[in-house]
Scaffold this active site. Sequence first.
Site, mmCIF file in Angstrom:
data_model
loop_
_atom_site.group_PDB
_atom_site.id
_atom_site.type_symbol
_atom_site.label_atom_id
_atom_site.label_comp_id
_atom_site.label_asym_id
_atom_site.label_seq_id
_atom_site.Cartn_x
_atom_site.Cartn_y
_atom_site.Cartn_z
ATOM 1 N N LYS A 13 0.855 -1.204 0.000
ATOM 2 C CA LYS A 13 0.000 0.000 0.000
ATOM 3 C C LYS A 13 0.879 1.238 0.000
ATOM 4 O O LYS A 13 2.052 1.183 0.386
ATOM 5 C CB LYS A 13 -0.941 0.032 1.209
ATOM 6 C CG LYS A 13 -0.254 0.011 2.599
ATOM 7 C CD LYS A 13 0.173 1.360 3.150
ATOM 8 C CE LYS A 13 0.909 1.227 4.485
ATOM 9 N NZ LYS A 13 1.798 2.317 4.832
ATOM 10 N N ASP A 140 -1.779 -1.520 10.774
ATOM 11 C CA ASP A 140 -2.046 -1.495 9.333
ATOM 12 C C ASP A 140 -2.729 -2.755 8.822
ATOM 13 O O ASP A 140 -3.130 -2.802 7.662
ATOM 14 C CB ASP A 140 -0.702 -1.416 8.580
ATOM 15 C CG ASP A 140 -0.274 -0.003 8.317
ATOM 16 O OD1 ASP A 140 -1.046 0.915 8.621
ATOM 17 O OD2 ASP A 140 0.840 0.168 7.799
HETATM 18 O O1 C5P Z 1 1.005 -1.295 14.908
HETATM 19 P P1 C5P Z 1 2.383 -1.516 14.387
HETATM 20 O O2 C5P Z 1 3.093 -2.651 15.093
HETATM 21 O O3 C5P Z 1 2.462 -1.625 12.909
HETATM 22 O O4 C5P Z 1 3.203 -0.192 14.760
HETATM 23 C C1 C5P Z 1 4.598 -0.146 14.709
HETATM 24 C C2 C5P Z 1 5.064 1.046 15.522
HETATM 25 O O5 C5P Z 1 4.687 2.276 14.892
HETATM 26 C C3 C5P Z 1 4.483 1.137 16.906
HETATM 27 O O6 C5P Z 1 5.249 0.415 17.817
HETATM 28 C C4 C5P Z 1 4.528 2.628 17.189
HETATM 29 O O7 C5P Z 1 5.845 2.999 17.559
HETATM 30 C C5 C5P Z 1 4.286 3.237 15.834
HETATM 31 N N1 C5P Z 1 2.884 3.616 15.572
HETATM 32 C C6 C5P Z 1 2.327 4.687 16.263
HETATM 33 N N2 C5P Z 1 1.029 5.053 15.991
HETATM 34 C C7 C5P Z 1 0.312 4.397 15.063
HETATM 35 C C8 C5P Z 1 0.856 3.308 14.350
HETATM 36 C C9 C5P Z 1 2.160 2.942 14.629
HETATM 37 O O8 C5P Z 1 2.970 5.308 17.124
HETATM 38 N N3 C5P Z 1 -0.939 4.781 14.817
#
Ligand code: C5P
Length: 302
Positions: A13, A140
Site C-alpha cells: 500500500k 495497518d
Molecule cells: O502497529 P504496528 O506494530 O504496525 O506499529 C509499529 C510502531 O509504529 C508502533 O510500535 C509505534 O511505535 C508506531 N505507531 C504509532 N502510531 C500508530 C501506528 C504505529 O505510534 N498509529
Amino acid sequence: MHSKSVLMDSPAKINLSLAITGRRDDGFHELTSVVCPLSLCDRLVVEVAGDGAGDTLECSNPEIPCDGSNLILKAAAAFRSRMGELPGFHFRLTKNIPHGAGLGGGSSNAATALVAMNRLTGNPLSIEELEVLAASIGSDCPLFVSPRPRLITGRGECLEELPAEAVDALREMRVLLFKPSFGVSTPWAYGAFRQQGEKAWVDPAEVRKQIRHWLADPSDVARLLYNSLQPVVFGKYLALAVLTEQIRITFGLPTLMSGSGSSCFSVLAADNPVEEVKAMVIDALGPEAFVATVRCFAGGSE
Ligand code: C5P
C-alpha cells in the site's frame, strides 16, 4: 476442511495522505490517512500441514526472519487462539515488496494469512471478525483483509469507505514507486515525530477539509498528498529530500514519502517520461534502489 491449499496475492500500500492528529493513551498516534493498495504484491501459498503439525514459514528472501517474530506466524497464532484446535499450516511467501519501506508488506502478509487460513477452514469468521483479529497483530493489518482504497483513522485500524468516484479515480492512477537500499524503522520515525511536541499535530478538521477538497475532483490526487512523518525522515535522510524536490521541479510530478518511509512515490500523468524519472532515481540512489511503476490493486486472488 474444504481444500488443502490456497494461493493469494498480498498487496503493498501507499499512504496518499498520512496526518497525525494526536497521541493516544495507549502510546500510539491518532491518524487520518487515505491508503491505496498497490498492484505490487507478495505471493502467499498456504497449505494445511495436518493434525499435530506446527505452523511453519519459508520465504524467498533470506533476510526475512521465518521464526515467531514474523507477522505471518503471529497471525497463525492469533487465528488458532481465536478458533481453538486446528491443524498446522505451512506458509510459502514469495517476497516482492521491499521491507522497511512504509509499504505495509509485513502487515499485508499477516492479513492475507488470516484470510487464507479462514478460507482453508470453511470461512468460520466474517470479514469484520477477521479485521478485528488483524488489528491485534498490527495497526495497518485490517485494511489488507479486503484490500481497496480507504480512509483509515484511529491508530490505523478504523476503516472508512471512500465514495465510488474516488475509488474509481485511484484505480486510474499510475505511480512510480521508489526506495533506497536502506529502510526506516517505523518506531524510530514515530519517536522522532514525537520529539517535535504537540505543535506538529494536524488539526483533524483541517485534514477532513483537505480530503473534501480532493473529493471534489478525485482525479487530482496531488490535492491529497501529505505526510506528517516526511519532515522528520527527510531531515535525517537528506538524499530523499533532494531527490523528491528534483523530481517535482524537473518533471512537475506530485511526489511524497509513503508511511514511515523510506519508499516514496510520484503520481504519473499519461504523458510522463517514466524512463527519465527512473534514471533520475537511479542516479541519486544508486543501482541497488528499488524502482517500479505500479497501479492500484485490482483485487481478487484464489
Ligand atoms: O502497529 P504496528 O506494530 O504496525 O506499529 C509499529 C510502531 O509504529 C508502533 O510500535 C509505534 O511505535 C508506531 N505507531 C504509532 N502510531 C500508530 C501506528 C504505529 O505510534 N498509529
